[in-house]
Design a protein around this motif. Structure first.
Motif, mmCIF file in Angstrom:
data_model
loop_
_atom_site.group_PDB
_atom_site.id
_atom_site.type_symbol
_atom_site.label_atom_id
_atom_site.label_comp_id
_atom_site.label_asym_id
_atom_site.label_seq_id
_atom_site.Cartn_x
_atom_site.Cartn_y
_atom_site.Cartn_z
ATOM 1 N N ARG A 105 0.814 -1.221 0.000
ATOM 2 C CA ARG A 105 0.000 0.000 0.000
ATOM 3 C C ARG A 105 0.846 1.271 0.000
ATOM 4 N N VAL A 106 1.878 1.335 0.860
ATOM 5 C CA VAL A 106 2.523 2.640 1.063
ATOM 6 C C VAL A 106 3.982 2.729 0.608
ATOM 7 N N CYS A 107 4.543 1.636 0.111
ATOM 8 C CA CYS A 107 5.950 1.696 -0.259
ATOM 9 C C CYS A 107 6.123 2.553 -1.520
ATOM 10 N N PRO A 163 6.534 -0.556 12.263
ATOM 11 C CA PRO A 163 6.945 -1.696 11.426
ATOM 12 C C PRO A 163 8.240 -2.366 11.874
ATOM 13 N N ALA A 164 9.192 -1.595 12.429
ATOM 14 C CA ALA A 164 10.452 -2.210 12.889
ATOM 15 C C ALA A 164 10.175 -3.108 14.096
ATOM 16 N N GLY A 165 9.415 -2.598 15.059
ATOM 17 C CA GLY A 165 9.098 -3.380 16.259
ATOM 18 C C GLY A 165 8.280 -4.615 15.910
ATOM 19 N N PHE A 182 5.921 -3.365 23.923
ATOM 20 C CA PHE A 182 5.418 -2.237 24.716
ATOM 21 C C PHE A 182 5.158 -1.053 23.790
ATOM 22 N N GLU A 183 3.981 -0.480 23.906
ATOM 23 C CA GLU A 183 3.613 0.652 23.051
ATOM 24 C C GLU A 183 2.926 1.705 23.922
ATOM 25 N N ARG A 184 3.401 2.942 23.808
ATOM 26 C CA ARG A 184 2.826 3.991 24.668
ATOM 27 C C ARG A 184 1.485 4.500 24.160
ATOM 28 N N GLY A 189 1.077 -0.150 16.144
ATOM 29 C CA GLY A 189 1.258 0.130 14.709
ATOM 30 C C GLY A 189 2.227 1.258 14.424
ATOM 31 N N GLY A 190 2.556 2.081 15.439
ATOM 32 C CA GLY A 190 3.477 3.199 15.197
ATOM 33 C C GLY A 190 2.917 4.125 14.135
ATOM 34 N N LEU A 191 3.777 4.543 13.219
ATOM 35 C CA LEU A 191 3.331 5.477 12.178
ATOM 36 C C LEU A 191 2.394 4.816 11.167
ATOM 37 N N LEU A 192 2.354 3.475 11.149
ATOM 38 C CA LEU A 192 1.384 2.799 10.278
ATOM 39 C C LEU A 192 -0.030 3.171 10.732
ATOM 40 N N GLU A 225 4.316 3.468 28.477
ATOM 41 C CA GLU A 225 5.522 4.166 28.000
ATOM 42 C C GLU A 225 6.715 3.680 28.804
ATOM 43 N N VAL A 226 7.640 3.040 28.116
ATOM 44 C CA VAL A 226 8.837 2.560 28.811
ATOM 45 C C VAL A 226 9.672 3.787 29.188
ATOM 46 N N GLY A 227 10.102 3.803 30.436
ATOM 47 C CA GLY A 227 10.815 4.988 30.937
ATOM 48 C C GLY A 227 9.923 5.822 31.828
ATOM 49 N N ALA A 306 2.372 16.088 2.270
ATOM 50 C CA ALA A 306 1.333 15.581 1.355
ATOM 51 C C ALA A 306 0.182 14.952 2.156
ATOM 52 N N ASP A 307 0.530 14.254 3.244
ATOM 53 C CA ASP A 307 -0.527 13.658 4.073
ATOM 54 C C ASP A 307 -1.375 14.731 4.757
ATOM 55 N N CYS A 308 -0.765 15.870 5.082
ATOM 56 C CA CYS A 308 -1.529 16.992 5.662
ATOM 57 C C CYS A 308 -2.509 17.550 4.630
ATOM 58 N N GLY A 460 15.169 0.333 12.850
ATOM 59 C CA GLY A 460 14.186 1.261 12.278
ATOM 60 C C GLY A 460 14.645 2.707 12.365
ATOM 61 N N ASP A 461 13.662 3.596 12.382
ATOM 62 C CA ASP A 461 13.961 5.030 12.295
ATOM 63 C C ASP A 461 14.843 5.530 13.429
ATOM 64 N N ASN A 462 14.749 4.923 14.619
ATOM 65 C CA ASN A 462 15.575 5.448 15.714
ATOM 66 C C ASN A 462 17.060 5.171 15.464
ATOM 67 N N GLN A 466 14.456 9.154 10.089
ATOM 68 C CA GLN A 466 13.167 8.963 9.387
ATOM 69 C C GLN A 466 13.410 8.351 8.018
ATOM 70 N N SER A 467 12.721 7.252 7.732
ATOM 71 C CA SER A 467 12.998 6.547 6.485
ATOM 72 C C SER A 467 11.700 6.021 5.902
ATOM 73 N N LEU A 468 11.676 4.719 5.616
ATOM 74 C CA LEU A 468 10.511 4.120 4.967
ATOM 75 C C LEU A 468 10.062 2.878 5.739
ATOM 76 N N VAL A 469 8.802 2.529 5.546
ATOM 77 C CA VAL A 469 8.246 1.335 6.180
ATOM 78 C C VAL A 469 9.086 0.100 5.805
ATOM 79 N N VAL A 470 9.444 0.008 4.532
ATOM 80 C CA VAL A 470 10.147 -1.190 4.065
ATOM 81 C C VAL A 470 11.539 -1.305 4.715
HETATM 82 P P1 FAD Z 1 7.558 4.174 14.188
HETATM 83 O O1 FAD Z 1 6.621 3.737 13.133
HETATM 84 O O2 FAD Z 1 7.731 5.640 14.420
HETATM 85 O O3 FAD Z 1 7.093 3.474 15.548
HETATM 86 C C1 FAD Z 1 7.707 3.775 16.776
HETATM 87 C C2 FAD Z 1 6.746 3.430 17.905
HETATM 88 O O4 FAD Z 1 7.430 3.459 19.150
HETATM 89 C C3 FAD Z 1 5.601 4.442 18.055
HETATM 90 O O5 FAD Z 1 4.371 3.749 18.060
HETATM 91 C C4 FAD Z 1 5.846 5.095 19.413
HETATM 92 O O6 FAD Z 1 4.655 5.464 20.080
HETATM 93 C C5 FAD Z 1 6.565 3.974 20.151
HETATM 94 N N1 FAD Z 1 7.372 4.447 21.273
HETATM 95 C C6 FAD Z 1 8.334 5.411 21.254
HETATM 96 N N2 FAD Z 1 8.890 5.535 22.474
HETATM 97 C C7 FAD Z 1 8.270 4.631 23.289
HETATM 98 C C8 FAD Z 1 8.410 4.288 24.676
HETATM 99 N N3 FAD Z 1 9.301 4.904 25.462
HETATM 100 N N4 FAD Z 1 7.613 3.312 25.181
HETATM 101 C C9 FAD Z 1 6.695 2.681 24.390
HETATM 102 N N5 FAD Z 1 6.519 2.978 23.072
HETATM 103 C C10 FAD Z 1 7.310 3.935 22.526
HETATM 104 N N6 FAD Z 1 7.018 5.412 4.807
HETATM 105 C C11 FAD Z 1 6.636 4.730 3.708
HETATM 106 O O7 FAD Z 1 7.289 3.747 3.341
HETATM 107 N N7 FAD Z 1 5.529 5.107 3.006
HETATM 108 C C12 FAD Z 1 4.743 6.155 3.387
HETATM 109 O O8 FAD Z 1 3.747 6.461 2.729
HETATM 110 C C13 FAD Z 1 5.110 6.877 4.548
HETATM 111 N N8 FAD Z 1 4.348 7.903 4.980
HETATM 112 C C14 FAD Z 1 4.707 8.558 6.126
HETATM 113 C C15 FAD Z 1 3.882 9.571 6.590
HETATM 114 C C16 FAD Z 1 4.219 10.259 7.739
HETATM 115 C C17 FAD Z 1 3.319 11.358 8.218
HETATM 116 C C18 FAD Z 1 5.425 9.952 8.429
HETATM 117 C C19 FAD Z 1 5.825 10.732 9.642
HETATM 118 C C20 FAD Z 1 6.233 8.928 7.991
HETATM 119 C C21 FAD Z 1 5.878 8.214 6.836
HETATM 120 N N9 FAD Z 1 6.659 7.165 6.357
HETATM 121 C C22 FAD Z 1 6.283 6.472 5.245
HETATM 122 C C23 FAD Z 1 7.862 6.707 7.111
HETATM 123 C C24 FAD Z 1 7.525 5.456 7.941
HETATM 124 O O9 FAD Z 1 6.254 5.568 8.516
HETATM 125 C C25 FAD Z 1 8.586 5.220 9.007
HETATM 126 O O10 FAD Z 1 9.855 5.152 8.378
HETATM 127 C C26 FAD Z 1 8.340 3.913 9.778
HETATM 128 O O11 FAD Z 1 7.060 3.907 10.362
HETATM 129 C C27 FAD Z 1 9.397 3.728 10.871
HETATM 130 O O12 FAD Z 1 9.077 2.607 11.621
HETATM 131 P P2 FAD Z 1 9.630 2.406 13.105
HETATM 132 O O13 FAD Z 1 9.056 1.125 13.560
HETATM 133 O O14 FAD Z 1 11.092 2.581 13.133
HETATM 134 O O15 FAD Z 1 9.028 3.619 13.964
#
Ligand code: FAD
Length: 494
Positions: A105-107, A163-165, A182-184, A189-192, A225-227, A306-308, A460-462, A466-470
């Motif tokens: 869907r979003v890649c 997606p990374a978790g 653990f999810e705060r 689903g995070g950004l999904l 929220e861990v921490g 674009a999402d805004c 993942g992103d941390n 900031q990168s991509l779902v894939v």
């Molecule tokens: P995230 O998806 O950010 O998940 C991190 C999770 O950790 C969050 O749920 C957060 O609440 C949780 N968390 C953080 N700290 C704590 C804590 N202390 N305790 C418990 N939980 C915690 N990529 C694409 O491929 N296609 C797209 O169309 C696309 N659109 C995007 C649109 C937006 C608005 C944004 C911001 C990003 C978009 N991206 C897109 C990028 C993509 O979503 C991210 O690269 C991807 O989600 C990163 O995954 P992640 O698991 O590393 O982190």
């Protein structure tokens, strides 16, 4: 190769989407599954070239990273779809990607950018084929929970359910470890879930996979929220290893005069509140930042911006404008890169098509920098001033040059800041004594993912910014393998 002459016999058929004017009236996904006959023809276009660049994540000079970061076995499932062997295609797809329904869907499909057919024609519609394989799998009931046969007795905490978790949890569970995520937030689903709008990726799709993961034995603890609600020390005591998958959503600010006015919000606050309210009450709780009847300006020309746009249009904004500080991108390819950078890298986004349909104009304005925000006597935003800038590259750094007499006043009563992110939140990392790079990302080598704390891994992103779902899925899978190796001495995980 399914059909040796397929790439000459058939043309690319673009994936179908609902008409922009019709789809902005609701919050439903707008991608349409292609008919099977059409997909077979598209699968037949795959040349199964000797070196399938589409499946090998790599970097071309002067271009973005190309090829599939999770190394999807694209030519294999293209052929299987052409032959009508959908279940086998699904098995091959799941071999490398835990969540093809998200990437389908979003890649932005770096695989299509590197498709060899695209050297002289349009690329194979790989992303639509991926989407259709997995959706057929769910429809036919082929995707079932598959819990591990044996448990190792080791316990792993995954912090963050993006997606990374999720990918690392799925892989570690497959290896037999007991996994708690653990999810705060109130939903996983995070950004999904709370970043990408529901119209691109509906929460029910995320939830469908989370349900399967739960049935396979993964425990999800939301609103934790861990921490804060549980300390890192407590996790250390209870778990043998930890995966940090906390994302990188610290917003970058636009620190100009008038920033304190009401009506200026970070894009993520706008998007997250919108999805929460939509899912909780179909917007009946009014617990979101509404763009209805407003002149909206989105600062930032990327995907978040674009999402805004997409979201503001559905609220019923009076107008939507998007500023990009850079010049309009050109389809110029690097001299050493034979690929034509087609189709997505520089293409128009769905959001811009919607804005054109609704307001009759392209919402984008280029080379603009915000000079100050303008308010009324009540402290409310009424507009903003911009100046035009030219950008040059000096010693590899972008330098902005203001154009004289280029000040312009724009009316706005809602401004959304979508100018990027500065990295992961520091609080938890400091509590856990995790080393960060000078980019503020977690210092853990790509391919190893181990932090300075031997039992803590990052994905993942941390870790990558900031990168991509894939890429998040790829890193989650690989970090799980390294964590498994740490726990067991060796690993069967890919
Ligand atoms: P995230 O998806 O950010 O998940 C991190 C999770 O950790 C969050 O749920 C957060 O609440 C949780 N968390 C953080 N700290 C704590 C804590 N202390 N305790 C418990 N939980 C915690 N990529 C694409 O491929 N296609 C797209 O169309 C696309 N659109 C995007 C649109 C937006 C608005 C944004 C911001 C990003 C978009 N991206 C897109 C990028 C993509 O979503 C991210 O690269 C991807 O989600 C990163 O995954 P992640 O698991 O590393 O982190």
């Amino acid at each position: 190769m399914g059909k040796p002459t397929g790439f000459m016999d058939y043309k690319r058929e673009a994936p179908r989407k609902k008409d922009p004017m019709a789809r902005v009236k609701n919050w439903k996904e707008f991608q349409i599954v292609m008919p099977e006959q059409q997909l077979k023809r598209q699968g037949a276009r795959c040349m199964d070239c000797g070196i399938p660049f589409c499946q090998a994540g790599t970097t071309m000079p002067g271009s973005n990273e190309i090829g599939c970061p999770v190394y999807n076995l694209i030519p294999e499932w293209n052929e299987l779809v052409y032959r009508g062997k959908w279940k086998e295609a699904l098995d091959r797809l799941h071999k490398t990607n835990n969540f093809p329904e998200f990437t389908g869907r979003v890649c932005p499909a770096p695989c299509e950018v590197s498709c060899t057919v695209a050297i002289s024609d349009e690329p194979v519609t790989i992303k639509s084929i991926e989407y259709s394989i997995v959706e057929k799998g769910f429809k036919e009931g082929w995707i079932k929970p598959n819990p591990p046969k044996e448990r190792t007795g080791k316990k792993v905490a995954v912090i963050g359910s993006g997606p990374a978790g999720l990918a690392s949890a799925a892989q570690l569970n497959k290896a037999g470890h007991l996994v708690t995520v653990f999810e705060r937030e109130d939903r996983p689903g995070g950004l999904l879930t709370y970043g990408i709008p529901d119209v691109k990726l509906a929460y029910k799709i995320v939830d469908r996979r989370i349900t399967l993961l739960k049935e396979e034995g993964i425990v999800f603890q939301t609103n934790v929220e861990v921490g804060v609600d549980v300390t890192a020390e407590e996790l250390d005591h209870e778990f043998d290893a930890i995966i940090l998958a906390t994302g990188a959503t610290m917003p970058r600010d636009v620190d100009q005069e008038g920033r304190e006015l009401t009506g200026i919000h970070y894009a993520m606050d706008f998007l997250t509140a919108n999805t929460k309210s939509l899912l909780n009450s179909n917007h009946q709780d009014d617990d979101y930042i509404s763009a209805k009847g407003k002149d909206v300006i989105v600062i930032g020309g990327g995907d978040t911006g674009a999402d805004c746009i997409t979201t503001s249009i559905r609220h019923g904004a009076r107008s939507v404008t998007q500023f990009d500080i850079n010049e309009q991108k050109q389809t110029i390819r690097h001299i050493q890169n034979p690929w034509p950078l087609f189709p997505n890298v520089y293409s128009e986004e769905d959001a811009h098509k919607e804005a054109k349909a609704v307001y009759g104009r392209d919402p984008r304005s280029y080379k603009l920098q915000t000079a100050k925000f303008v308010g009324n006597e009540k402290g409310e935003l009424v507009g903003l001033e911009t100046i035009e800038v030219n950008t040059t590259l000096e010693d590899g750094k972008k330098v902005r040059h203001p154009v004289s007499d280029s000040t312009k006043l724009w009316e706005a009563d809602l401004v959304l800041l979508a100018v990027g992110f500065t990295g992961p939140e520091r609080k938890l990392l400091e509590q856990m004594n995790i080393k960060q790079t000078n980019r503020q990302t977690i210092d853990a080598e790509y391919g190893r993912y181990q932090t300075n704390q031997a039992h803590v891994f990052a994905a993942g992103d941390n870790r990558r910014g900031q990168s991509l779902v894939v890429w998040a899925i790829h890193e989650g899978r690989e970090a799980a393998r390294e964590c498994d190796r740490f726990l067991m001495g060796s690993s069967q995980l890919p």
